[in-house]
Each structure stands twice: as structure tokens, then as C-alpha cells.
Design a protein around this motif. Structure first.
Motif, PDB file in Angstrom:
ATOM      1  N   LEU A  89     -17.848 -40.682  23.837  1.00  0.00           N
ATOM      2  CA  LEU A  89     -17.651 -39.271  24.160  1.00  0.00           C
ATOM      3  C   LEU A  89     -16.190 -38.828  24.200  1.00  0.00           C
ATOM      4  O   LEU A  89     -15.871 -37.743  23.694  1.00  0.00           O
ATOM      5  CB  LEU A  89     -18.338 -38.960  25.500  1.00  0.00           C
ATOM      6  N   PRO A  90     -15.259 -39.596  24.780  1.00  0.00           N
ATOM      7  CA  PRO A  90     -13.855 -39.134  24.795  1.00  0.00           C
ATOM      8  C   PRO A  90     -13.275 -38.936  23.407  1.00  0.00           C
ATOM      9  O   PRO A  90     -12.442 -38.045  23.205  1.00  0.00           O
ATOM     10  CB  PRO A  90     -13.122 -40.269  25.530  1.00  0.00           C
ATOM     11  N   LEU A  91     -13.703 -39.748  22.435  1.00  0.00           N
ATOM     12  CA  LEU A  91     -13.184 -39.631  21.074  1.00  0.00           C
ATOM     13  C   LEU A  91     -13.732 -38.406  20.358  1.00  0.00           C
ATOM     14  O   LEU A  91     -13.206 -38.025  19.300  1.00  0.00           O
ATOM     15  CB  LEU A  91     -13.536 -40.892  20.276  1.00  0.00           C
ATOM     16  N   VAL A  92     -14.759 -37.805  20.923  1.00  0.00           N
ATOM     17  CA  VAL A  92     -15.310 -36.571  20.361  1.00  0.00           C
ATOM     18  C   VAL A  92     -14.733 -35.353  21.068  1.00  0.00           C
ATOM     19  O   VAL A  92     -14.271 -34.398  20.428  1.00  0.00           O
ATOM     20  CB  VAL A  92     -16.853 -36.569  20.467  1.00  0.00           C
ATOM     21  N   VAL A  93     -14.711 -35.400  22.386  1.00  0.00           N
ATOM     22  CA  VAL A  93     -14.356 -34.209  23.160  1.00  0.00           C
ATOM     23  C   VAL A  93     -12.861 -33.907  23.110  1.00  0.00           C
ATOM     24  O   VAL A  93     -12.455 -32.759  22.862  1.00  0.00           O
ATOM     25  CB  VAL A  93     -14.824 -34.363  24.624  1.00  0.00           C
ATOM     26  N   ARG A  94     -12.009 -34.903  23.322  1.00  0.00           N
ATOM     27  CA  ARG A  94     -10.582 -34.613  23.464  1.00  0.00           C
ATOM     28  C   ARG A  94      -9.945 -34.065  22.188  1.00  0.00           C
ATOM     29  O   ARG A  94      -9.194 -33.087  22.243  1.00  0.00           O
ATOM     30  CB  ARG A  94      -9.844 -35.842  23.984  1.00  0.00           C
ATOM     31  N   PRO A  95     -10.194 -34.666  20.997  1.00  0.00           N
ATOM     32  CA  PRO A  95      -9.636 -34.041  19.787  1.00  0.00           C
ATOM     33  C   PRO A  95     -10.201 -32.655  19.523  1.00  0.00           C
ATOM     34  O   PRO A  95      -9.485 -31.756  19.058  1.00  0.00           O
ATOM     35  CB  PRO A  95     -10.014 -35.026  18.674  1.00  0.00           C
ATOM     36  N   LEU A  96     -11.503 -32.468  19.795  1.00  0.00           N
ATOM     37  CA  LEU A  96     -12.095 -31.149  19.609  1.00  0.00           C
ATOM     38  C   LEU A  96     -11.476 -30.138  20.568  1.00  0.00           C
ATOM     39  O   LEU A  96     -11.220 -28.985  20.194  1.00  0.00           O
ATOM     40  CB  LEU A  96     -13.602 -31.209  19.842  1.00  0.00           C
ATOM     41  N   GLN A  97     -11.226 -30.558  21.787  1.00  0.00           N
ATOM     42  CA  GLN A  97     -10.590 -29.675  22.756  1.00  0.00           C
ATOM     43  C   GLN A  97      -9.226 -29.222  22.259  1.00  0.00           C
ATOM     44  O   GLN A  97      -8.878 -28.037  22.342  1.00  0.00           O
ATOM     45  CB  GLN A  97     -10.447 -30.388  24.102  1.00  0.00           C
ATOM     46  N   ALA A  98      -8.452 -30.166  21.736  1.00  0.00           N
ATOM     47  CA  ALA A  98      -7.131 -29.819  21.197  1.00  0.00           C
ATOM     48  C   ALA A  98      -7.248 -28.853  20.027  1.00  0.00           C
ATOM     49  O   ALA A  98      -6.448 -27.909  19.900  1.00  0.00           O
ATOM     50  CB  ALA A  98      -6.402 -31.093  20.770  1.00  0.00           C
ATOM     51  N   ALA A  99      -8.236 -29.066  19.158  1.00  0.00           N
ATOM     52  CA  ALA A  99      -8.413 -28.172  18.011  1.00  0.00           C
ATOM     53  C   ALA A  99      -8.799 -26.771  18.457  1.00  0.00           C
ATOM     54  O   ALA A  99      -8.369 -25.772  17.864  1.00  0.00           O
ATOM     55  CB  ALA A  99      -9.474 -28.746  17.072  1.00  0.00           C
ATOM     56  N   MET A 100      -9.624 -26.673  19.496  1.00  0.00           N
ATOM     57  CA  MET A 100     -10.066 -25.366  19.973  1.00  0.00           C
ATOM     58  C   MET A 100      -8.989 -24.621  20.752  1.00  0.00           C
ATOM     59  O   MET A 100      -9.129 -23.421  20.996  1.00  0.00           O
ATOM     60  CB  MET A 100     -11.312 -25.532  20.858  1.00  0.00           C
ATOM     61  N   GLU A 101      -7.937 -25.311  21.156  1.00  0.00           N
ATOM     62  CA  GLU A 101      -6.856 -24.669  21.895  1.00  0.00           C
ATOM     63  C   GLU A 101      -5.781 -24.085  20.978  1.00  0.00           C
ATOM     64  O   GLU A 101      -4.805 -23.513  21.466  1.00  0.00           O
ATOM     65  CB  GLU A 101      -6.219 -25.672  22.858  1.00  0.00           C
ATOM     66  N   ARG A 102      -5.964 -24.199  19.673  1.00  0.00           N
ATOM     67  CA  ARG A 102      -4.969 -23.648  18.746  1.00  0.00           C
ATOM     68  C   ARG A 102      -4.868 -22.130  18.891  1.00  0.00           C
ATOM     69  O   ARG A 102      -5.891 -21.441  18.948  1.00  0.00           O
ATOM     70  CB  ARG A 102      -5.326 -23.998  17.298  1.00  0.00           C
ATOM     71  N   PRO A 103      -3.653 -21.584  18.954  1.00  0.00           N
ATOM     72  CA  PRO A 103      -3.494 -20.131  19.144  1.00  0.00           C
ATOM     73  C   PRO A 103      -4.157 -19.308  18.050  1.00  0.00           C
ATOM     74  O   PRO A 103      -4.726 -18.243  18.326  1.00  0.00           O
ATOM     75  CB  PRO A 103      -1.966 -19.942  19.134  1.00  0.00           C
ATOM     76  N   GLU A 104      -4.105 -19.787  16.794  1.00  0.00           N
ATOM     77  CA  GLU A 104      -4.703 -19.005  15.712  1.00  0.00           C
ATOM     78  C   GLU A 104      -6.223 -18.893  15.857  1.00  0.00           C
ATOM     79  O   GLU A 104      -6.811 -17.853  15.516  1.00  0.00           O
ATOM     80  CB  GLU A 104      -4.350 -19.612  14.353  1.00  0.00           C
ATOM     81  N   LEU A 105      -6.852 -19.939  16.394  1.00  0.00           N
ATOM     82  CA  LEU A 105      -8.298 -19.878  16.625  1.00  0.00           C
ATOM     83  C   LEU A 105      -8.616 -18.888  17.742  1.00  0.00           C
ATOM     84  O   LEU A 105      -9.589 -18.124  17.652  1.00  0.00           O
ATOM     85  CB  LEU A 105      -8.842 -21.264  16.969  1.00  0.00           C
ATOM     86  N   ARG A 106      -7.794 -18.866  18.770  1.00  0.00           N
ATOM     87  CA  ARG A 106      -8.001 -17.911  19.864  1.00  0.00           C
ATOM     88  C   ARG A 106      -7.896 -16.476  19.351  1.00  0.00           C
ATOM     89  O   ARG A 106      -8.658 -15.593  19.770  1.00  0.00           O
ATOM     90  CB  ARG A 106      -6.986 -18.148  20.980  1.00  0.00           C
ATOM     91  N   ARG A 107      -6.955 -16.225  18.429  1.00  0.00           N
ATOM     92  CA  ARG A 107      -6.809 -14.874  17.884  1.00  0.00           C
ATOM     93  C   ARG A 107      -8.021 -14.483  17.048  1.00  0.00           C
ATOM     94  O   ARG A 107      -8.479 -13.328  17.097  1.00  0.00           O
ATOM     95  CB  ARG A 107      -5.527 -14.797  17.052  1.00  0.00           C
ATOM     96  N   LEU A 108      -8.561 -15.430  16.283  1.00  0.00           N
ATOM     97  CA  LEU A 108      -9.757 -15.148  15.497  1.00  0.00           C
ATOM     98  C   LEU A 108     -10.951 -14.848  16.410  1.00  0.00           C
ATOM     99  O   LEU A 108     -11.742 -13.936  16.122  1.00  0.00           O
ATOM    100  CB  LEU A 108     -10.079 -16.338  14.590  1.00  0.00           C
ATOM    101  N   GLU A 109     -11.080 -15.602  17.487  1.00  0.00           N
ATOM    102  CA  GLU A 109     -12.169 -15.354  18.428  1.00  0.00           C
ATOM    103  C   GLU A 109     -12.032 -13.981  19.080  1.00  0.00           C
ATOM    104  O   GLU A 109     -13.023 -13.262  19.263  1.00  0.00           O
ATOM    105  CB  GLU A 109     -12.190 -16.453  19.493  1.00  0.00           C
ATOM    106  N   GLU A 110     -10.802 -13.626  19.437  1.00  0.00           N
ATOM    107  CA  GLU A 110     -10.567 -12.316  20.055  1.00  0.00           C
ATOM    108  C   GLU A 110     -10.906 -11.193  19.078  1.00  0.00           C
ATOM    109  O   GLU A 110     -11.515 -10.181  19.458  1.00  0.00           O
ATOM    110  CB  GLU A 110      -9.104 -12.211  20.495  1.00  0.00           C
ATOM    111  N   ALA A 111     -10.549 -11.377  17.805  1.00  0.00           N
ATOM    112  CA  ALA A 111     -10.876 -10.371  16.799  1.00  0.00           C
ATOM    113  C   ALA A 111     -12.388 -10.233  16.634  1.00  0.00           C
ATOM    114  O   ALA A 111     -12.907  -9.115  16.497  1.00  0.00           O
ATOM    115  CB  ALA A 111     -10.232 -10.749  15.463  1.00  0.00           C
ATOM    116  N   ALA A 112     -13.103 -11.366  16.659  1.00  0.00           N
ATOM    117  CA  ALA A 112     -14.561 -11.315  16.548  1.00  0.00           C
ATOM    118  C   ALA A 112     -15.180 -10.571  17.717  1.00  0.00           C
ATOM    119  O   ALA A 112     -16.121  -9.782  17.545  1.00  0.00           O
ATOM    120  CB  ALA A 112     -15.117 -12.736  16.452  1.00  0.00           C
ATOM    121  N   ARG A 113     -14.665 -10.795  18.913  1.00  0.00           N
ATOM    122  CA  ARG A 113     -15.209 -10.109  20.083  1.00  0.00           C
ATOM    123  C   ARG A 113     -14.913  -8.604  20.037  1.00  0.00           C
ATOM    124  O   ARG A 113     -15.740  -7.783  20.435  1.00  0.00           O
ATOM    125  CB  ARG A 113     -14.656 -10.733  21.357  1.00  0.00           C
ATOM    126  N   ILE A 114     -13.717  -8.232  19.545  1.00  0.00           N
ATOM    127  CA  ILE A 114     -13.367  -6.819  19.430  1.00  0.00           C
ATOM    128  C   ILE A 114     -14.296  -6.117  18.451  1.00  0.00           C
ATOM    129  O   ILE A 114     -14.680  -4.950  18.644  1.00  0.00           O
ATOM    130  CB  ILE A 114     -11.892  -6.671  18.985  1.00  0.00           C
TER     131      ILE A 114
END
Length: 227
Positions: free
Chosen positions: A104-129
Motif C-alpha cells: 500500500l505505501p508504494l501505491v499511496v505515497r507516489p499517487l499523493q505526490a502526483a495529486m498535489e501538483r499545482p497544475e492538477l489543482r488548477r484543472l480541478e478548480e476549473a472543472a468545478r467552476i
């Protein structure tokens, strides 16, 4: 059991365990990574600690703690067996749980880092808007954006799960014909002097390991791994 049947059982068991782990990583690991990447409270930190624990805690000790928790006299295992008739310890579900926890740690921790990317957060915010709900944003924006990282993480998780020994010995019991995975059967073969059987099982692991490595290298070469 005949020799060939004795050697085929751990291979088939390990295959079932790996398939089950992939499903569990998708159903549990992916939401955990999402939660830890979007929350900064005490609950998220506690979850991140529990997920990471198998990486920093000895496997045998980890298995012992799970044995105390899930045994028939444990705070979780006792009620499950009495009220639901479910037994985890010394059974195939216990083997699956052991492998799942180890990878489980080898799945969750890299995925967590990938999901914390600023560009992904901006895309999610645009989708919600634009009116996309939380679940829709996760399924149609977040998951596609981290899909290649997810694939690499699943490979790493399966690789770790397929070679799990310490936790499985404590929780699964290494019962011949019941909970002896491929890695445990190699230990059993060496213990009883069956070096030819151990070599054949090692060859199977070598083929699987080479295939997983080739897939990971393919992702890295294309810049798809996210590591």
C-alpha cells in the motif's frame, strides 16, 4: 500432494493475491491518496502515518500487530468471527490483507505526490467552476491526469505484494496447501532440502520480476511514470 501440484498451488495463490491487491489498491489506495493530498488535518496525517508504517516497521512486527488485532481474541477479529462468521487469520483473506498492507505505501505515497501538483489543482478548480461535481472532477479530471502514475504504482504495489513474507507468515501462517504463497514456498522448499523446487519457484519470480521491471522502464522511458 504430488510435487507438481505442491508447487502449482503457491503460484496460483500468489496470482489470486496479486489480482485481489490490484482491486484493493484501486478501491482503497486511490481514495486514500486523494484524501491525504487534499487534507492537512490530524486525520489525514494519521492516515498517512498508518499507510507509511509498513515501510518503516519490520514486517514480522507488523504482522504480529495485525495478528493481535485480527485474531479470534482481538478487538476486531473476535467480533468479526462471532457475529459475521469471518475469519482473517490463517486463511487466504489473511494472506491477501498481508500483501495489500505491504504494498500500500508504494501505491499511496507516489499517487499523493502526483495529486498535489499545482497544475492538477488548477484543472480541478476549473472543472468545478464549470459545474462538475466533486465525484465527477475526481473521475474525469484527477484520475486521467494521474493514470500513468497510477499504473506505475500498481506495478510497484503488485511487485511488493508478490514477494511479501514477514507479514504473511504471522497473519497467514504459512500453511501448506492453504496459505503458502510463492515466496513462502521457496522458504519451505529450502527447509526440507528440495532445492530443485526452490529453483523452479525462483525462476517464476525472476520472470515476473523481469516483466514488471520492463513495464516500469517502459513508463519511465516515455516519461509516464510520474516518479
Amino acid at each position: 500432494m504430488p510435487d507438481e501440484a505442491a508447487l502449482s498451488f503457491p503460484i496460483l495463490l500468489t496470482l489470486r493475491v496479486c489480482v485481489a491487491c490490484v482491486l484493493l489498491y484501486l478501491c482503497v489506495g486511490l481514495p486514500c491518496a486523494r484524501f491525504c493530498s487534499r487534507r492537512r488535518g490530524l486525520l489525514a496525517r494519521a492516515l498517512a502515518f498508518l499507510v507509511t508504517l509498513p515501510l518503516i516497521f519490520p514486517p514480522v512486527a507488523m504482522g504480529f500487530l495485525l495478528l493481535l488485532l485480527l485474531g479470534r481474541n482481538g478487538p476486531v477479529g473476535g467480533p468479526m468471527e462471532r457475529w459475521l462468521g469471518l475469519r482473517i487469520v490463517f486463511s487466504e483473506p489473511g494472506v491477501i490483507l498481508s500483501a495489500f498492507v505491504a504494498g500500500l505505501p508504494l501505491v499511496v505515497r507516489p499517487l499523493q505526490a502526483a495529486m498535489e501538483r499545482p497544475e492538477l489543482r488548477r484543472l480541478e478548480e476549473a472543472a468545478r467552476i464549470l459545474g462538475c461535481g466533486a465525484m465527477g472532477t475526481f473521475l474525469f479530471v484527477t484520475v486521467p491526469q494521474v493514470s500513468r502514475t497510477l499504473f506505475s504504482c500498481l506495478l510497484l504495489g503488485v511487485a511488493r505484494a508478490s514477494g511479501e513474507v514477514g507479514i504473511t507468515m504471522m497473519l497467514g501462517g504459512n500453511i501448506s496447501g492453504r496459505t503458502n504463497t510463492l515466496s513462502l514456498e521457496i522458504f519451505n522448499c529450502v527447509s526440507r532440502g528440495d532445492f530443485d523446487g526452490a529453483m523452479r519457484l525462483c525462476a517464476v519470480l525472476a520472470v515476473v520480476g523481469t516483466l514488471l521491471y520492463a513495464l516500469l522502464e517502459g513508463c519511465r522511458a516515455r516519461g509516464d511514470g510520474g516518479f
